[in-house]
Design an enzyme around this catalytic site. Structure first.
Site, short mmCIF file in Angstrom:
data_model
loop_
_atom_site.label_atom_id
_atom_site.label_comp_id
_atom_site.label_asym_id
_atom_site.label_seq_id
_atom_site.Cartn_x
_atom_site.Cartn_y
_atom_site.Cartn_z
N LYS A 136 -0.13 33.38 -11.80
CA LYS A 136 -0.35 34.83 -11.73
C LYS A 136 0.80 35.53 -11.03
O LYS A 136 1.13 36.66 -11.37
CB LYS A 136 -1.67 35.14 -11.02
CG LYS A 136 -2.87 34.89 -11.92
CD LYS A 136 -4.11 35.58 -11.40
CE LYS A 136 -5.31 35.28 -12.29
NZ LYS A 136 -6.55 35.81 -11.77
N LYS A 188 -5.55 29.46 -24.73
CA LYS A 188 -6.98 29.72 -24.76
C LYS A 188 -7.24 31.19 -25.13
O LYS A 188 -6.39 32.05 -24.91
CB LYS A 188 -7.65 29.32 -23.44
CG LYS A 188 -7.54 30.32 -22.30
CD LYS A 188 -8.50 29.89 -21.18
CE LYS A 188 -8.60 31.01 -20.15
NZ LYS A 188 -9.49 30.74 -19.04
N LYS A 224 -9.27 37.10 -22.19
CA LYS A 224 -9.43 38.54 -22.23
C LYS A 224 -8.15 39.25 -21.80
O LYS A 224 -7.99 40.44 -22.04
CB LYS A 224 -10.64 39.01 -21.42
CG LYS A 224 -10.77 38.51 -20.01
CD LYS A 224 -12.13 38.98 -19.48
CE LYS A 224 -12.34 38.67 -18.02
NZ LYS A 224 -12.82 37.33 -17.71
#
Ligand code: TRP
Length: 334
Positions: free
Chosen positions: A115, A197, A200
């Site tokens: 991140k 994957k 969202k």
């Protein structure tokens, strides 16, 4: 344990629209766990602000996630479904646990590394201590089990270490949580890049089926899914696109990959993709309809939110009182 039942805790962030990946990997199974566990499902809106959020969008997303929980079959009378930000004990315990967590441990978290690479302009302290807040979530409810995806296993491991460390100093305060090892849904991949994957935070909305997408959108996304060379519907690592579609189809229908291969023997990709779209729609259409019904019934949903937050607060405060006392904070005079 609560009245003889094991306690289960899980949560999802409210950082965007939930996807078919969230549904298959988590929500669809969560509903079934109610029979066996005392379940707490939080909307992790405190976690969401590690990335800058538009206030109106955050509020809407959080409510959508909560209503999607219910629409997907989580009964709000049997499960405690609530916003993390409505229970201030989460943030309070997180601070205390910060003081029982080492920089070195947090530095090793792979999600932090990923991140911070992705949000290089906003590597805030919250992003770094994120796993401690997650530990607080879990430990506040004395959870025995936590269903998590692989990407969260390292965080759960840390929560266990923190609990053990705390217990070592103060005696048995926290239940040490285990990962939930029951049946998990398949890991659904992006329709546009089956090596990633379905997430969202995916930039390509065509790669993702959102739980609340309408019928036509779902059909269109399935028909446009990337497929592999060749024309046979085979469940093979050489065909990641088709393999992913088979995973989706089996998750929706309960069929095995072998049965799916048989069903589509001699038929082309086009026909298979249409069938996948229809299977997804037959599962998600009712979820969306229930979501729409809930959206129109503001008073009903507000009452559930109030009631469930009170329940969550009750259990959270109970643990927090114990922790405060153990650490040695002065008693609150009421
Ligand atoms: N961090 C989790 C995720 O992004 C969400 C989450 C927050 C969570 N608190 C939790 C999951 C506690 C399990 C237990 O998926």
């Amino acid at each position: 344990m609560l009245n003889g039942e094991k306690i289960l805790f899980s949560a999802m962030q409210s950082t965007g629209k939930l996807t078919l990946g969230n549904y298959v990997g988590a929500l669809k199974n969560w509903g079934k766990l109610t029979e066996e566990y005392r379940c707490f499902y939080s909307v992790a809106d405190l976690h969401s602000i590690t990335v800058r959020q538009d206030p109106a969008a955050l509020r809407k997303n959080a409510r959508d996630v909560l209503m999607t929980y219910i629409a997907s079959g989580l009964d709000p009378k049997k499960n405690c479904i609530y916003y993390q930000s409505h229970v201030s004990a989460h943030a309070e315990l997180a601070w205390m646990l910060d003081c029982f967590t080492y920089m070195g441990e947090l530095n090793r978290m792979t999600q932090f590394k990923d991140k911070s690479a992705k949000h290089a302009d906003n590597i805030n302290a919250g992003l770094f201590t994120y796993p401690v807040l997650m530990a607080a979530d879990i430990l506040l409810y004395q959870a025995d089990v936590v269903p998590v995806g692989n990407d969260q296993l390292q965080h759960l491991e840390l929560a266990r270490d923190i609990a053990l460390r705390f217990n070592h100093v103060y005696g048995d305060v926290f239940t040490v949580p285990e990962p939930y090892l029951g049946k998990h849904g398949a890991r659904i991949k992006s329709l546009q890049d089956p090596t990633q994957k379905m997430s969202k935070s995916d930039e390509n909305p065509n790669g993702c089926i959102y739980i609340l997408d309408d019928h036509d959108t779902i059909m269109r996304k399935c028909k446009r899914a990337i497929t592999d060379s060749g024309s046979e519907v085979l469940y093979s690592d050489d065909k990641p696109g088709i393999k992913n579609l088979i995973d989706i189809y089996t998750s929706m229908t309960g069929k095995t990959p072998e049965e799916v291969e048989k069903e589509f023997e001699g038929k082309g990709y086009g026909e298979f993709k249409t069938a996948v779209g229809e299977a997804v729609c037959s599962e998600l259409d009712p979820v969306r309809q229930e979501y729409e019904r809930l959206s129109k019934d503001k008073a009903y949903v507000d009452a559930l939110i109030k009631e469930n937050a009170e329940t969550a607060r009750y259990y959270a405060e109970k643990t927090l009182r114990k922790v405060r006392k153990k650490i040695g904070f002065p008693e609150i005079v009421r």
